[in-house]
Structure formats: structure tokens, C-alpha cells
Design an enzyme around this catalytic site. Structure first.
Site, PDB file in Angstrom:
ATOM      1  N   CYS A   2       0.877  -1.167   0.000  1.00 30.63           N
ATOM      2  CA  CYS A   2       0.000   0.000   0.000  1.00 30.63           C
ATOM      3  C   CYS A   2       0.913   1.214   0.000  1.00 30.63           C
ATOM      4  O   CYS A   2       2.114   1.091   0.132  1.00 30.63           O
ATOM      5  CB  CYS A   2      -0.861   0.025   1.254  1.00 30.63           C
ATOM      6  SG  CYS A   2      -1.882  -1.409   1.428  1.00 30.63           S
ATOM      7  N   ARG A  27       1.736   1.297  -5.996  1.00 30.60           N
ATOM      8  CA  ARG A  27       1.914   0.376  -4.861  1.00 30.60           C
ATOM      9  C   ARG A  27       0.616  -0.308  -4.490  1.00 30.60           C
ATOM     10  O   ARG A  27       0.589  -1.194  -3.639  1.00 30.60           O
ATOM     11  CB  ARG A  27       2.442   1.131  -3.644  1.00 30.60           C
ATOM     12  CG  ARG A  27       3.792   1.785  -3.813  1.00 30.60           C
ATOM     13  CD  ARG A  27       4.178   2.528  -2.565  1.00 30.60           C
ATOM     14  NE  ARG A  27       4.239   1.622  -1.456  1.00 30.60           N
ATOM     15  CZ  ARG A  27       5.306   0.842  -1.194  1.00 30.60           C
ATOM     16  NH1 ARG A  27       6.346   0.904  -1.996  1.00 30.60           N
ATOM     17  NH2 ARG A  27       5.303   0.028  -0.182  1.00 30.60           N
ATOM     18  N   TRP A  73      -3.667  -1.767  -1.394  1.00 30.55           N
ATOM     19  CA  TRP A  73      -3.621  -3.041  -2.137  1.00 30.55           C
ATOM     20  C   TRP A  73      -4.064  -4.083  -1.121  1.00 30.55           C
ATOM     21  O   TRP A  73      -3.325  -4.431  -0.203  1.00 30.55           O
ATOM     22  CB  TRP A  73      -2.204  -3.312  -2.640  1.00 30.55           C
ATOM     23  CG  TRP A  73      -2.146  -4.406  -3.657  1.00 30.55           C
ATOM     24  CD1 TRP A  73      -2.545  -4.343  -4.959  1.00 30.55           C
ATOM     25  CD2 TRP A  73      -1.657  -5.736  -3.462  1.00 30.55           C
ATOM     26  NE1 TRP A  73      -2.330  -5.537  -5.590  1.00 30.55           N
ATOM     27  CE2 TRP A  73      -1.797  -6.415  -4.704  1.00 30.55           C
ATOM     28  CE3 TRP A  73      -1.120  -6.425  -2.396  1.00 30.55           C
ATOM     29  CZ2 TRP A  73      -1.423  -7.745  -4.874  1.00 30.55           C
ATOM     30  CZ3 TRP A  73      -0.742  -7.750  -2.578  1.00 30.55           C
ATOM     31  CH2 TRP A  73      -0.904  -8.394  -3.808  1.00 30.55           C
ATOM     32  N   ASN A  99       0.736   0.594   6.102  1.00 29.87           N
ATOM     33  CA  ASN A  99       1.181  -0.283   5.024  1.00 29.87           C
ATOM     34  C   ASN A  99       1.873  -1.461   5.681  1.00 29.87           C
ATOM     35  O   ASN A  99       2.804  -1.286   6.462  1.00 29.87           O
ATOM     36  CB  ASN A  99       2.150   0.436   4.085  1.00 29.87           C
ATOM     37  CG  ASN A  99       2.779  -0.542   3.093  1.00 29.87           C
ATOM     38  OD1 ASN A  99       2.146  -1.531   2.720  1.00 29.87           O
ATOM     39  ND2 ASN A  99       4.025  -0.309   2.718  1.00 29.87           N
ATOM     40  N   GLY A 100       1.390  -2.682   5.391  1.00 32.04           N
ATOM     41  CA  GLY A 100       2.014  -3.879   5.970  1.00 32.04           C
ATOM     42  C   GLY A 100       0.938  -4.875   6.361  1.00 32.04           C
ATOM     43  O   GLY A 100      -0.211  -4.767   5.947  1.00 32.04           O
ATOM     44  N   GLU A 483      12.702 -14.116 -18.187  1.00 34.85           N
ATOM     45  CA  GLU A 483      12.309 -12.713 -18.003  1.00 34.85           C
ATOM     46  C   GLU A 483      11.391 -12.255 -19.131  1.00 34.85           C
ATOM     47  O   GLU A 483      10.408 -11.560 -18.886  1.00 34.85           O
ATOM     48  CB  GLU A 483      13.558 -11.828 -17.927  1.00 34.85           C
ATOM     49  CG  GLU A 483      13.265 -10.342 -17.771  1.00 34.85           C
ATOM     50  CD  GLU A 483      12.443 -10.017 -16.523  1.00 34.85           C
ATOM     51  OE1 GLU A 483      12.279 -10.878 -15.648  1.00 34.85           O
ATOM     52  OE2 GLU A 483      11.926  -8.888 -16.456  1.00 34.85           O
ATOM     53  N   LYS A 487       7.700 -10.714 -18.549  1.00 35.09           N
ATOM     54  CA  LYS A 487       7.381  -9.376 -19.072  1.00 35.09           C
ATOM     55  C   LYS A 487       6.097  -9.407 -19.878  1.00 35.09           C
ATOM     56  O   LYS A 487       5.338  -8.460 -19.902  1.00 35.09           O
ATOM     57  CB  LYS A 487       8.531  -8.859 -19.961  1.00 35.09           C
ATOM     58  CG  LYS A 487       9.670  -8.248 -19.204  1.00 35.09           C
ATOM     59  CD  LYS A 487       9.359  -6.920 -18.561  1.00 35.09           C
ATOM     60  CE  LYS A 487       9.093  -6.860 -17.072  1.00 35.09           C
ATOM     61  NZ  LYS A 487       9.612  -7.726 -16.126  1.00 35.09           N
ATOM     62  N   GLU A 490       2.815 -10.627 -17.253  1.00 36.00           N
ATOM     63  CA  GLU A 490       2.391  -9.786 -16.109  1.00 36.00           C
ATOM     64  C   GLU A 490       1.699  -8.501 -16.558  1.00 36.00           C
ATOM     65  O   GLU A 490       0.970  -7.895 -15.786  1.00 36.00           O
ATOM     66  CB  GLU A 490       3.561  -9.455 -15.198  1.00 36.00           C
ATOM     67  CG  GLU A 490       4.600  -8.547 -15.778  1.00 36.00           C
ATOM     68  CD  GLU A 490       5.656  -8.183 -14.734  1.00 36.00           C
ATOM     69  OE1 GLU A 490       5.326  -8.021 -13.554  1.00 36.00           O
ATOM     70  OE2 GLU A 490       6.828  -8.088 -15.122  1.00 36.00           O
ATOM     71  N   HIS A 506      10.155 -33.077 -23.206  1.00 32.97           N
ATOM     72  CA  HIS A 506       9.758 -33.863 -22.029  1.00 32.97           C
ATOM     73  C   HIS A 506       8.347 -33.504 -21.571  1.00 32.97           C
ATOM     74  O   HIS A 506       8.083 -33.445 -20.371  1.00 32.97           O
ATOM     75  CB  HIS A 506      10.794 -33.661 -20.914  1.00 32.97           C
ATOM     76  CG  HIS A 506      12.161 -34.056 -21.352  1.00 32.97           C
ATOM     77  ND1 HIS A 506      12.591 -35.361 -21.419  1.00 32.97           N
ATOM     78  CD2 HIS A 506      13.183 -33.322 -21.858  1.00 32.97           C
ATOM     79  CE1 HIS A 506      13.826 -35.411 -21.901  1.00 32.97           C
ATOM     80  NE2 HIS A 506      14.208 -34.183 -22.173  1.00 32.97           N
ATOM     81  N   LYS A 604       3.928  -2.874  -7.131  1.00 33.66           N
ATOM     82  CA  LYS A 604       5.334  -2.696  -7.498  1.00 33.66           C
ATOM     83  C   LYS A 604       6.256  -3.406  -6.518  1.00 33.66           C
ATOM     84  O   LYS A 604       7.249  -3.990  -6.906  1.00 33.66           O
ATOM     85  CB  LYS A 604       5.690  -1.213  -7.533  1.00 33.66           C
ATOM     86  CG  LYS A 604       7.133  -0.919  -7.909  1.00 33.66           C
ATOM     87  CD  LYS A 604       7.475  -1.422  -9.289  1.00 33.66           C
ATOM     88  CE  LYS A 604       8.930  -1.203  -9.639  1.00 33.66           C
ATOM     89  NZ  LYS A 604       9.310  -1.873 -10.895  1.00 33.66           N
TER      90      LYS A 604
HETATM   91  C1  AGP Z   1       8.898  -7.728 -12.261  1.00 30.37           C
HETATM   92  O1  AGP Z   1       8.433  -7.154 -13.480  1.00 30.37           O
HETATM   93  C2  AGP Z   1       7.836  -7.862 -11.235  1.00 30.37           C
HETATM   94  N1  AGP Z   1       7.199  -6.622 -10.991  1.00 30.37           N
HETATM   95  C3  AGP Z   1       8.258  -8.614  -9.997  1.00 30.37           C
HETATM   96  O2  AGP Z   1       8.548  -9.934 -10.392  1.00 30.37           O
HETATM   97  C4  AGP Z   1       9.474  -8.082  -9.216  1.00 30.37           C
HETATM   98  O3  AGP Z   1      10.645  -8.290  -9.968  1.00 30.37           O
HETATM   99  C5  AGP Z   1       9.589  -8.879  -7.912  1.00 30.37           C
HETATM  100  O4  AGP Z   1       8.421  -8.643  -7.158  1.00 30.37           O
HETATM  101  C6  AGP Z   1      10.815  -8.527  -7.081  1.00 30.37           C
HETATM  102  O5  AGP Z   1      10.737  -7.187  -6.674  1.00 30.37           O
HETATM  103  P1  AGP Z   1      12.058  -6.508  -6.035  1.00 30.37           P
HETATM  104  O6  AGP Z   1      13.102  -6.525  -7.118  1.00 30.37           O
HETATM  105  O7  AGP Z   1      11.639  -5.120  -5.642  1.00 30.37           O
HETATM  106  O8  AGP Z   1      12.478  -7.338  -4.864  1.00 30.37           O
END
Ligand code: AGP
Length: 609
Positions: A2, A27, A73, A99-100, A483, A487, A490, A506, A604
Site C-alpha cells: 500500500c 503500490r 492493495w 502499510n504492511g 524474463e 514481461k 504480467e 519432455h 510494485k
Molecule cells: C517484475 O516485473 C515484477 N514486478 C516482480 O517480479 C518483481 O521483480 C519482484 O516482485 C521482485 O521485486 P524486487 O526486485 O523489488 O524485490
């Protein structure tokens, strides 16, 4: 997950709170709210994005110059106005944003209900407001005592901002494991979950550490430890500017950050390489210490974990040191066996990912040295690691990481080269060769962005309808496929998987049918033929193949569409192949008309488990 904000000063708080919250929507954005104090504390909340709250406040003339705010969030309690923050204690005398996650909130509810407290929401945050109220009324020792008793009593993570009815000129804050930044300028004092929220107002900030509290007045901030004693802190100047946290003319943060990569890679290289020599001393680590490690554990989440997978190939091949790469959420609970002579490398953009922070603590508990590769200065992981190598990527706002990922790759190359050289696994000639080649990467990334973006945008519109996509490669090409797949999925919500090209047979190859989209990454010469034959296998089953390959390799016979990238040293190809993969993910998402900067269900920084 959050965002919290606060302001106490001379200006109307509502404008500053809403502006700051808009910088934190990445966030979490399922509901939002603010509390403003003029004579009384007034609370306003709305479900959905921040725009709904702004609409609600349009007709209000809120004159108060002190207030707190929150963008949510959801973790406890579904997204709703009732569950939105700020939350208040039973008699309204305490108002709080958080937040938490409070892990023992159920136990606390039972305790408070015995003292006739009632609850109106499903959130753990409301419990916090009431437990602070309980201690405040029971011990009558004022805010810091009530907050400290609360910090001793609750388990979990929190960054909180609290307004007490009986202390109209103060905002009280406290944190444990969730991020918070505190700012100050001539107009007042500020708090937020992240730097971009207050950068427009001030670049003078304080860092508040775990289990510390603070009182924000209009012209001063006082810090306290858990005993209630005051702590002296220095103001730090944030080097980022507010524009850097804005879009600068790009339609989306993700595109802006993709195009920032040449500059970010150059800044990160120059931060550690001067006159063709690597200098890691800023991390606090010495050559002798680096040389002493017998093995490496790389622990991270998501894209940062993918950096680890790439780094494993490079460290093991160059430095000839055993490397284990682990997903942080698994590592922290599987009782890992670690060698005290090992080095745990935690990779994290935010430096606040709960699982990665917990993994760091697990490694430290086992007496293993820890090195963090981090983007956010002063973040929790950065402050708790033994050594820190910062990426110089600036604020990354898009939920899907791009520039921070690329900067993390660069740091891992540099660390691998330095370890290889110190361990005498590469000679001075190869060391210099690698150092020189790494410095050509910014221009090669710029070349890709200048010459391939338009064609990738075109091909992306032809694939906006697909339901599945497979990314395949071998060695580092497989590592970067992980990756590329993330990309895409997500932000576009298209199901995609990355597979080691040799592994398809496999089982997974049964999913390949007519027109299935397969992206083949081919740069690693020693496995080139193998990968080509894997692509022929899927092509013969009807797949449509996009290849991302280096100029020196002929892929025409298998490519339905070929993306050619400049040549470089084999270890550095991930920095080049990832660019077309990022652009594919971005443009396919745009073609699908989706909000690429705020993908559904994501935040994020995952600061809770
Ligand atoms: C990456 O595009 C994602 N948003 C997510 O996988 C991110 O890399 C992951 O949550 C790790 O975040 P951090 O690098 O802030 O620890």
C-alpha cells in the site's frame, strides 16, 4: 503493497496528500482515503482508483494543513470503502493509515473485545488503531508510549502514520519492515512509503529504521527509539529529481523506463568502472573478503530471481565458483544448508520485498555474509545487508521492471568479472577485454531501441490476440527467456511459459499446435545448432516462430519473424536480448488496450508475504 502519505505544515494538506498519493498508486490502487484536520479530523474514503476519491473531494473546501492519506492493495478484507484507510479507533480519538500486515491481529481482536472494543471493518489496520488507543488510555503516558507498547505487542510488518485527537499539531509515525521516508522543507514535514511521493516538495529526507517512531511537527521531526528516548538523525539529500519520477512525455512509465536503459546501464557501469578498472569498494567489500567465499547463494523474487539465473551461468563459467539460485519465498522456509564461507546475494529493486528481506535475515542468522544488489537507497534490505551494490537506475515506477532489471544484470556481470579476476580464473588480458566490452553495451542497447522499436511495435499488433506464448532458449538464452515470458504475462495477461529448449520434448511440446506463438532466443554459439533443431521441432508442429538472435547466427530457416541484435561477448547477451522481449511485452499489451503501468492484481513492491 500500500502507499501511505502525510503532511504537516503551512499549506493546505489535501492538495499535497492527493498529489503524493498519485505517485504511489503503483503500490496499490483498489481504494484510497485521507484524513484532514482543521478543527476536527475529517476522514474521506473511496473504493477504486484515486480518481474516485478526488471526485468525492472536489466540492469540499478542506482548509486543514495537517493530514494523512493511503492508497490500498488489499491484504485483509476485500477492496471496499469500509475497508479503505484511514481507520479510526472506536471513539474516533485515533486516526491511522498503515502499510504492511499485522500477523497476530486476530489475537489482538480477542484481547480488545474483552475491553468492549467493537470493529467495523475486516482489516488488521483497524486493530492497530484500537490497540494504540487501548495503551494510550490505559497508561496515560502520551503517544510515544502508546506506540512503543504497540510495537512490542504486535507481530508483522507496518509503516504507520497516526493522528491523535489530543495532539492536533502532530503526526506520529512508526515502522517495522515496511518502507517509509520522511521529508522536510520550509513549508512543513512530509512522510511517504516511497521517494517519488515527496520528491516534488523536498529532496531533504530522513531514514527511519525498524522499531523507531517519530513525531512530525510543522517545522521539526523528532525520532524515538523503543525505550522512548530521542534519537538524533541527519537529513540526507536524495539525488533523484521529481521529473525523473514523472513520465517525461512518454505515454507510460514502462516505455519511459525501457528507453532510459542506455543511460541507466552507462551510469551503473561508470559507478563501478573507472579507467577500465573495477572498483567495488563503495559496497564496503574488499578483494580479500571477495576472494574468501567458497560458494554463492543468489536469492530473490520475480525478475530479480531471473537476474540470479543469468548470473549463475556467468559466475560459474567465469569465476569457477559454485552458485545456487533460490526463490526467496522457498528459501526462507526450507531450512537451507548454508556454508559459513558462502556469500548470500540478495537482489531486489525495491529493497523491501518481504520474502527477500526474510531470506537475508535467514542467511545472516546462519552466519553467512550478505551482499545486496539494490536500487532504492536506504531501503530495508540495503540497511540490513553486510555489503550493498546499488544499481543506479533511479526511481522505477512501472510495476513491470525493466531498467532496474538491466542495471542488476550489469552489476552481476561486474561482480562476476571481479571475482573471476581476484580468484585468478581469468587473466589480465581477458579481464580488460570484458571490461572494455561491457562499456559498449549502452550504445548497443541504444541501437536496438533506435532501430528495432518500430518493427517490434508492428509485429506486436499481430499477436495481441494470442492466448499462449512459449519462450525457449539454451544457457543464457534460456535464462533471459524466463524474463521475457514474465514481461509478457504480467502486463498483457497472456499465458506464457519459458522453457529450456532441450526440455520441451519432455512434455510441453504436446501443447504446440498450429499458429502457437514461440519466441526463440539464440545468441549462445556453442548451443546454436541444438536450439535451431528445437525450433525446427516446434515449427514442424505448426508454431509461428519469432527469433531474437545475434547478427552472427543464421536463423532464417526457422524464423517466421527475425529480430537481429548486435554482437557482444557471450556473457553480456542478456542485456541485449531482453530489450526486444521488453518491447514485445509492452506493445502487445498496448495493442490489447490494457493499463500497462498498473496491471491487475499486481503491486510494485511485494512488502508482505
Ligand atoms: C517484475 O516485473 C515484477 N514486478 C516482480 O517480479 C518483481 O521483480 C519482484 O516482485 C521482485 O521485486 P524486487 O526486485 O523489488 O524485490
Amino acid at each position: 503493497m500500500c502507499g501511505i502519505v502525510g503532511y504537516n505544515g503551512k499549506k493546505k494538506a489535501v492538495d499535497i496528500l492527493l498529489d503524493s498519493l498519485s505517485k504511489l498508486e503503483y503500490r496499490g490502487y483498489d481504494s484510497a482515503g485521507i484524513a484532514i484536520r482543521d478543527k476536527e479530523i475529517e476522514v474521506y474514503k473511496a473504493k477504486g482508483k484515486l480518481a474516485n476519491l478526488k471526485e468525492k473531494l472536489e466540492k469540499k473546501d478542506l482548509k486543514g494543513t495537517i493530514g494523512i492519506g493511503h492508497t490500498r492493495w488489499a491484504t485483509h478484507g476485500e477492496p471496499s470503502e469500509n475497508n479503505a484507510h484511514p481507520h479510526t479507533s472506536n471513539d474516533g480519538s485515533i486516526t491511522l493509515v498503515h502499510n504492511g500486515i499485522i500477523e497476530n491481529y486476530q489475537e489482538l481482536i480477542q484481547k480488545l473485545e474483552k475491553h468492549d472494543y467493537k470493529f467495523y471493518s475486516e482489516t488488521d489496520t483497524e486493530v492497530l488503531a484500537n490497540i494504540i488507543d487501548y495503551y494510550y488510555k490505559k497508561y496515560k503516558m502520551g503517544p510515544i508510549d502508546a506506540i512503543n507498547r504497540t510495537m512490542v505487542r504486535v507481530r508483522g510488518s507496518y509503516a504507520i502514520a497516526v493522528m491523535f485527537e489530543e495532539h492536533p499539531d502532530e503526526i506520529w509515525v512508526a515502522r517495522k519492515d515496511s518502507p517509509m521516508i520522511i521529508g522536510q522543507n520550509e513549508d512543513g514535514t512530509y512522510l511517504a512509503s516511497d521517494v517519488p511521493a515527496i520528491l516534488k516538495y523536498t529532496n531533504q529526507v530522513y531514514y527511519i529504521d525498524n522499531l523507531e517512531a517519530a513525531c512530525l511537527k510543522k517545522d521539526q521531526v523528532t525520532f524515538y527509539d523503543l525505550n522512548g528516548d530521542t534519537i538524533e538523525k541527519e537529513l540526507t539529500t536524495i539525488k533523484w529529481n521529481a521529473e525523473a519520477a514523472e513520465k517525461e512525455g512518454y505515454e507510460h512509465f514502462m516505455l519511459k523506463e525501457i528507453f532510459e536503459q542506455p543511460d541507466v546501464i552507462k551510469k551503473t557501469i561508470n559507478y563501478y568502472i573507472q579507467n577500465n578498472k573495477i572498483d567495488l569498494s563503495k559496497s564496503g567489500i574488499t578483494k580479500d573478503v571477495l576472494k574468501s567465499f567458497k560458494e554463492i547463494y543468489i536469492i530473490a523474487c520475480g525478475s530479480a530471481y531471473h537476474v540470479g539465473i543469468n548470473a549463475q551461468y556467468i559466475f560459474e563459467e567465469l569465476a569457477r565458483i559454485p552458485v545456487r539460485v533460490e526463490i526467496a519465498s522457498e528459501f526462507r522456509y526450507r531450512h537451507p544448508i548454508l556454508d559459513k564461507k558462502g556469500l548470500a546475494i540478495i537482489i531486489s529493486q525495491s529493497g523491501e520485498t518481504a520474502d527477500s528481506l526474510a531470506a537475508l535475515r535467514e542467511a545472516k542468522k546462519q552466519g553467512v555474509k550478505t551482499l545486496a544488489i539494490i536500487n532504492v537507497v536506504g531501503s530495508s534490505i540495503a540497511r540490513e545487508a553486510d555489503y550493498v551494490l546499488y544499481t543506479i537506475a533511479g526511481p522505477e515506477i512501472a510495476v513491470a521492471t525493466t531498467k532496474a532489471f538491466s542495471a542488476q544484470l550489469i552489476v552481476s556481470y561486474i561482480l562476476a568479472i571481479e571475482m573471476a579476476h581476484i580468484r585468478r580464473k581469468i587473466n589480465a588480458k581477458l579481464n580488460l577485454e570484458l571490461i572494455k566490452e561491457i562499456q559498449t553495451l549502452p550504445d548497443k542497447v541504444q541501437y536496438i531501441l533506435d532501430n528495432l522499436t518500430h518493427s517490434i511495435q508492428k509485429i506486436s499488433s499481430e499477436f495481441s490476440y494470442v492466448h499462449d506464448a512459449f519462450y525457449i532458449g539454451r544457457n543464457l538464452d534460456y535464462a533471459i527467456s524466463l524474463e521475457g515470458s514474465l514481461k509478457l504475462k504480467e502486463v498483457s495477461y497472456i499465458h506464457s511459459e519459458a522453457y529450456a529448449a532441450g526440455e520441451l520434448k519432455h512434455g510441453t511440446i504436446s501443447l504446440i499446435e498450429d499458429k502457437t506463438l514461440v519466441i526463440g532466443v539464440i545468441t549462445q554459439e556453442e548451443v546454436y545448432e541444438k536450439t535451431i533443431s528445437n525450433l525446427v521441432e516446434v515449427k514442424s508442429r505448426g508454431a509461428f516462430i519469432i527469433t531474437v538472435s545475434s547478427d552472427n547466427l543464421d536463423v532464417d530457416k526457422v524464423s517466421d519473424y527475425s529480430i537481429k541484435i548486435p554482437e557482444t561477448n557471450k556473457y553480456f547477451y542478456p542485456s541485449l536480448t531482453v530489450i526486444p522481449l521488453q518491447l514485445l511485452g509492452y506493445y502487445i499489451t498496448i495493442a490489447r488496450g490494457l493499463d500497462v503501468d498498473k496491471p491487475r492484481n499486481l503491486a510494485k513492491s511485494v512488502t508482505v508475504e
